[in-house]
Design a protein around this motif. Structure first.
Motif, mmCIF file in Angstrom:
data_model
loop_
_atom_site.group_PDB
_atom_site.id
_atom_site.type_symbol
_atom_site.label_atom_id
_atom_site.label_comp_id
_atom_site.label_asym_id
_atom_site.label_seq_id
_atom_site.Cartn_x
_atom_site.Cartn_y
_atom_site.Cartn_z
ATOM 1 N N GLY A 184 32.556 48.448 90.166
ATOM 2 C CA GLY A 184 32.687 48.346 88.723
ATOM 3 C C GLY A 184 33.737 47.413 88.165
ATOM 4 O O GLY A 184 33.889 47.313 86.943
ATOM 5 N N TYR A 185 34.492 46.709 89.000
ATOM 6 C CA TYR A 185 35.489 45.783 88.474
ATOM 7 C C TYR A 185 34.811 44.516 87.941
ATOM 8 O O TYR A 185 33.852 44.009 88.538
ATOM 9 C CB TYR A 185 36.504 45.396 89.565
ATOM 10 C CG TYR A 185 37.443 46.526 89.943
ATOM 11 C CD1 TYR A 185 38.638 46.728 89.258
ATOM 12 C CD2 TYR A 185 37.123 47.395 90.981
ATOM 13 C CE1 TYR A 185 39.497 47.763 89.600
ATOM 14 C CE2 TYR A 185 37.980 48.443 91.327
ATOM 15 C CZ TYR A 185 39.152 48.620 90.639
ATOM 16 O OH TYR A 185 40.014 49.649 90.975
ATOM 17 N N ASP A 186 35.319 44.022 86.842
ATOM 18 C CA ASP A 186 34.810 42.795 86.229
ATOM 19 C C ASP A 186 35.230 41.591 87.076
ATOM 20 O O ASP A 186 36.411 41.433 87.401
ATOM 21 C CB ASP A 186 35.378 42.678 84.810
ATOM 22 C CG ASP A 186 34.841 41.471 84.061
ATOM 23 O OD1 ASP A 186 34.147 40.626 84.669
ATOM 24 O OD2 ASP A 186 35.127 41.359 82.856
ATOM 25 N N LYS A 187 34.270 40.751 87.420
ATOM 26 C CA LYS A 187 34.552 39.580 88.259
ATOM 27 C C LYS A 187 35.641 38.697 87.641
ATOM 28 O O LYS A 187 36.406 38.044 88.363
ATOM 29 C CB LYS A 187 33.268 38.769 88.470
ATOM 30 C CG LYS A 187 33.437 37.554 89.382
ATOM 31 C CD LYS A 187 32.107 36.856 89.640
ATOM 32 C CE LYS A 187 32.305 35.548 90.389
ATOM 33 N NZ LYS A 187 32.914 35.725 91.709
ATOM 34 N N GLU A 188 35.742 38.695 86.301
ATOM 35 C CA GLU A 188 36.731 37.854 85.626
ATOM 36 C C GLU A 188 38.167 38.307 85.912
ATOM 37 O O GLU A 188 39.110 37.551 85.726
ATOM 38 C CB GLU A 188 36.484 37.859 84.112
ATOM 39 C CG GLU A 188 35.131 37.277 83.691
ATOM 40 C CD GLU A 188 34.965 35.846 84.179
ATOM 41 O OE1 GLU A 188 35.899 35.045 83.976
ATOM 42 O OE2 GLU A 188 33.919 35.536 84.790
ATOM 43 N N PRO A 240 33.697 49.495 99.291
ATOM 44 C CA PRO A 240 33.042 49.833 98.011
ATOM 45 C C PRO A 240 32.764 51.326 97.882
ATOM 46 O O PRO A 240 31.619 51.775 97.846
ATOM 47 C CB PRO A 240 31.747 49.014 98.082
ATOM 48 C CG PRO A 240 31.450 48.885 99.535
ATOM 49 C CD PRO A 240 32.785 48.797 100.214
ATOM 50 N N ARG A 241 33.816 52.119 97.808
ATOM 51 C CA ARG A 241 33.679 53.570 97.666
ATOM 52 C C ARG A 241 34.181 53.988 96.290
ATOM 53 O O ARG A 241 35.090 53.351 95.743
ATOM 54 C CB ARG A 241 34.463 54.282 98.774
ATOM 55 C CG ARG A 241 33.894 53.966 100.160
ATOM 56 C CD ARG A 241 34.696 54.599 101.263
ATOM 57 N NE ARG A 241 34.128 54.300 102.571
ATOM 58 C CZ ARG A 241 34.700 54.602 103.723
ATOM 59 N NH1 ARG A 241 35.863 55.215 103.731
ATOM 60 N NH2 ARG A 241 34.120 54.295 104.866
ATOM 61 N N ILE A 249 36.358 41.370 99.942
ATOM 62 C CA ILE A 249 37.042 42.380 99.133
ATOM 63 C C ILE A 249 36.658 42.217 97.660
ATOM 64 O O ILE A 249 36.473 43.205 96.941
ATOM 65 C CB ILE A 249 38.566 42.300 99.327
ATOM 66 C CG1 ILE A 249 38.916 42.575 100.794
ATOM 67 C CG2 ILE A 249 39.285 43.289 98.410
ATOM 68 C CD1 ILE A 249 40.379 42.444 101.127
ATOM 69 N N GLU A 250 36.528 40.978 97.205
ATOM 70 C CA GLU A 250 36.069 40.736 95.836
ATOM 71 C C GLU A 250 34.718 41.401 95.609
ATOM 72 O O GLU A 250 34.517 42.116 94.609
ATOM 73 C CB GLU A 250 35.969 39.234 95.566
ATOM 74 C CG GLU A 250 35.483 38.911 94.145
ATOM 75 C CD GLU A 250 35.204 37.428 93.939
ATOM 76 O OE1 GLU A 250 35.692 36.869 92.955
ATOM 77 O OE2 GLU A 250 34.479 36.855 94.782
ATOM 78 N N ASP A 251 33.790 41.207 96.520
ATOM 79 C CA ASP A 251 32.457 41.808 96.398
ATOM 80 C C ASP A 251 32.519 43.335 96.393
ATOM 81 O O ASP A 251 31.805 43.994 95.635
ATOM 82 C CB ASP A 251 31.559 41.341 97.551
ATOM 83 C CG ASP A 251 31.197 39.864 97.452
ATOM 84 O OD1 ASP A 251 31.347 39.290 96.349
ATOM 85 O OD2 ASP A 251 30.772 39.289 98.477
ATOM 86 N N ALA A 252 33.404 43.903 97.232
ATOM 87 C CA ALA A 252 33.548 45.361 97.299
ATOM 88 C C ALA A 252 34.029 45.923 95.959
ATOM 89 O O ALA A 252 33.527 46.944 95.484
ATOM 90 C CB ALA A 252 34.518 45.745 98.409
#
Length: 210
Positions: free
Chosen positions: A38-42, A10-11, A30-33
């Motif tokens: 700022g990535y949208d979970k969708e 998460p950098r 990796i999803e959490d990172a």
């Protein structure tokens, strides 16, 4: 669709990696990172990684026959693979000592040079290998470039690495891992992860390694 090839921390710079509408990641971590930067979970889909499926299906006996036939490696001995993400300052020193130790203790040593040195920093790679060769002129060891790492790991008994993703491959293959930082570089996040997940033994000096 983008596929994250390896790990993602998460950098801030990671926030600019992907512009596609769907991003496939191999794990919840990796999803959490990516969500943290700022990535949208969708947009994110946890799919696993076919590379890891491949690792779990490797034929150990076939891998051992390949390295025995091609490099005359004695399969009655324990096999140690050294696979670093790059050359560090003192690597040629401790690797030379380890080769001598291994020869005395009936152990096969394989140095797997990183593929990056086929494209750049060829002189650095050549220089390190020449220093090892000069120090170990009467010793037996193997420098291997043209067999992929999963095959070598599958055939081996131990991996010695730094902070390379190769360590993850070894863990998935249920091989023990030693993470070597004899140059004492600053790897705080790596050391913390290793300790948290008990993925490898972390060492900072040669006597610990032995």
């Amino acid at each position: 669709i983008s596929i994250v090839p390896g790990t993602a921390n998460p950098r801030p710079y990671v926030s600019e990696w992907f512009s596609s509408s769907k991003i496939c990641v191999s794990s919840k971590t990796i999803e959490d990172a990516l969500i943290q930067v700022g990535y949208d979970k969708e947009r994110l889909f946890v799919t696993g990684n076919p590379k890891y499926d491949y690792l779990k299906k490797l034929d150990v006996n076939k891998a051992r026959k390949i390295i025995s036939r091609k490099y005359k490696i004695d399969l009655t001995k324990k096999i140690i693979v050294i696979g670093m993400s790059r050359w560090h300052e003192n690597d040629h020193v401790w690797i030379s000592e380890l080769i001598k130790f291994s020869n005395l203790n009936n152990i096969e040593i394989i140095i797997k040079t990183h593929p990056i040195y086929k494209i750049r920093e060829n002189d650095l790679n050549k220089n390190k290998l020449e220093k090892i060769a000069n120090s170990c002129s009467s010793e037996t060891y193997h420098v291997i470039e043209d067999i992929e790492m999963p095959t070598l790991l599958s055939a081996s008994n131990l991996l010695i690495t730094d902070y390379s993703n190769t360590g993850i491959e070894a863990v998935l293959l249920e091989k023990p891992v030693i993470s070597v930082n004899i140059s004492k570089e600053d790897w705080p996040d790596v050391q913390q992860r290793l300790e948290k997940y008990n993925a490898a033994i972390y060492v900072e000096n040669y006597s610990e390694l032995i």
